[in-house]
Design an enzyme around this catalytic site. Sequence first.
Site, PDB file in Angstrom:
ATOM      1  CB  SER A 181      -0.882   0.010   1.241  1.00  0.00           C
ATOM      2  OG  SER A 181      -0.031   0.108   2.374  1.00  0.00           O
ATOM      3  CE  LYS A 182      -2.512   4.929  -3.469  1.00  0.00           C
ATOM      4  NZ  LYS A 182      -3.641   5.704  -3.813  1.00  0.00           N
ATOM      5  NE  ARG A 183      -2.084   3.480   5.576  1.00  0.00           N
ATOM      6  CZ  ARG A 183      -1.917   2.527   6.480  1.00  0.00           C
ATOM      7  NH1 ARG A 183      -1.116   2.727   7.506  1.00  0.00           N
ATOM      8  NH2 ARG A 183      -2.546   1.382   6.359  1.00  0.00           N
ATOM      9  CE  LYS A 184       1.981  -0.665   7.282  1.00  0.00           C
ATOM     10  NZ  LYS A 184       0.804  -1.498   7.373  1.00  0.00           N
TER      11      LYS A 184
END
Length: 464
Positions: free
Chosen positions: A252-255
Amino acid sequence: MTVRTRIAPSPTGEDLHIGNVYTALVNFVFARKNGGKFIVRIEDTDRSRLVKGSEKKILASLRWLGLDYDEGPDKKGPFSPYRQSERLPLYRKYVDRLVDTDKAYYCFCTEERLAEMRRVQVKKGKLPVYDKFCRQLEKNQAKQRAKGEKHVVRLKVPEKGRTSFNDLIRGEISFENRLLDDQVLLKSDGFPTYHLAVVVDDHLMKVSHVIRAEEWISSTPKHILLYRAFRWELPQFAHGPVLRNPDRSKLSKRKNPVWLSWYRKEGYFSEAILNYLALMGWSFPGGRDVFTLEEMITEFKLEDLKPVGPAFDLKKLEWLNGEYIRKSQNSKLKSRIMDFYQNELPEDIVEKSVPLIRERIKKLSDYLPLTEFLFKRPQNYELDLKSYRQLLADISAKLHGLASWQADKIGEAMVELARDKQLKNSEFFMVLRVAVSGKKISPPLNESLEILGKKEAVYRCQNF
Ligand code: GLU
């Protein structure tokens, strides 16, 4: 049978998603391995999520990666158009056929009714699925109503039995029909849903193998029911691993960075990205880490793909990219650096600097921070040089007097001077290094001085 594979990206993001790059790689390799064709189809039927320019970037990225496709929206092919928004009349025709043969039905339920239905279901702790209200409507009446009234078309999922398939990677997978929703096939705006469009197109485009990520497994029984409703032959299905963060959650974009454009901007080689992704669910016979796309094509077997891959590890990709850099010939690496910095750096300096940095950079964006002092005078110094004024004056005099401006000669003269001054080499060279580059760590100093030229080296020792 001719092998035909495809990827079907939706143009709903900044660029090609790294997970799609992985799917594209597997589909490309499998097609090439089997002398088949690899197709790109753009699935742009979800109009609310379209991102302008996305399709163009996706196609350009595939070309940059070297995953060249045989048929696609910007290429001629026997089954064009390859963009779903240009195929709308087709879907309408096929959905009508399903309604006529009682495999699908018109549904007139309003958003409000559906929302209320879901609210009650959730409150009762049930799965929110369509309650089949319109499934009972009389067929001819419904057909009449559909002429003037807003509606969708839904699949008539059998209420009993199971839908099973043999996944080429995972073996037998089976779903209970009663748990499947009466899926919408055609939306009220006249656009097909993913499920209808993907089946119609995979069939018409003669796709032999549907190879996609694990996240689509739950859609497959719906697709199989559609193939059966149409009386079409099924393709082979294979669901590969999904890319995951170290905590096993979906990438995911967050990680992690997810768009290919990020990897390009960082200066990863396309070969290294593909090589790294290949390792996400497959291993090269003998366990080698570094291999070319051609070698992968030779060795690849779809059955060897593992259902779950290792976590996506940026550090390992970086390491692998470093390997690719070290493997590159100097002239090739020079061209890559020139391209990466859009030909804005003086080529002669880049050329001379490549042998000095090739062991030290892991990606192309590491190049300039390391070599900037070769292109311009330092603005900051990592060491206060005030107390070394005299030493630097002596260094500059010695450099000035050198008859031959070559790295080894410069080195010998400097070692001699350090000895005369009774200074440790480490201290002496630290001072010189900082005066010349501004930094305590730099590429090899004597060679850097040679590249800078005598005049500039002398200047920097005098003016810091
Ligand atoms: N349009 C889907 C996607 O965005 C395609 C999934 C499939 O391969 O069937 O990935």
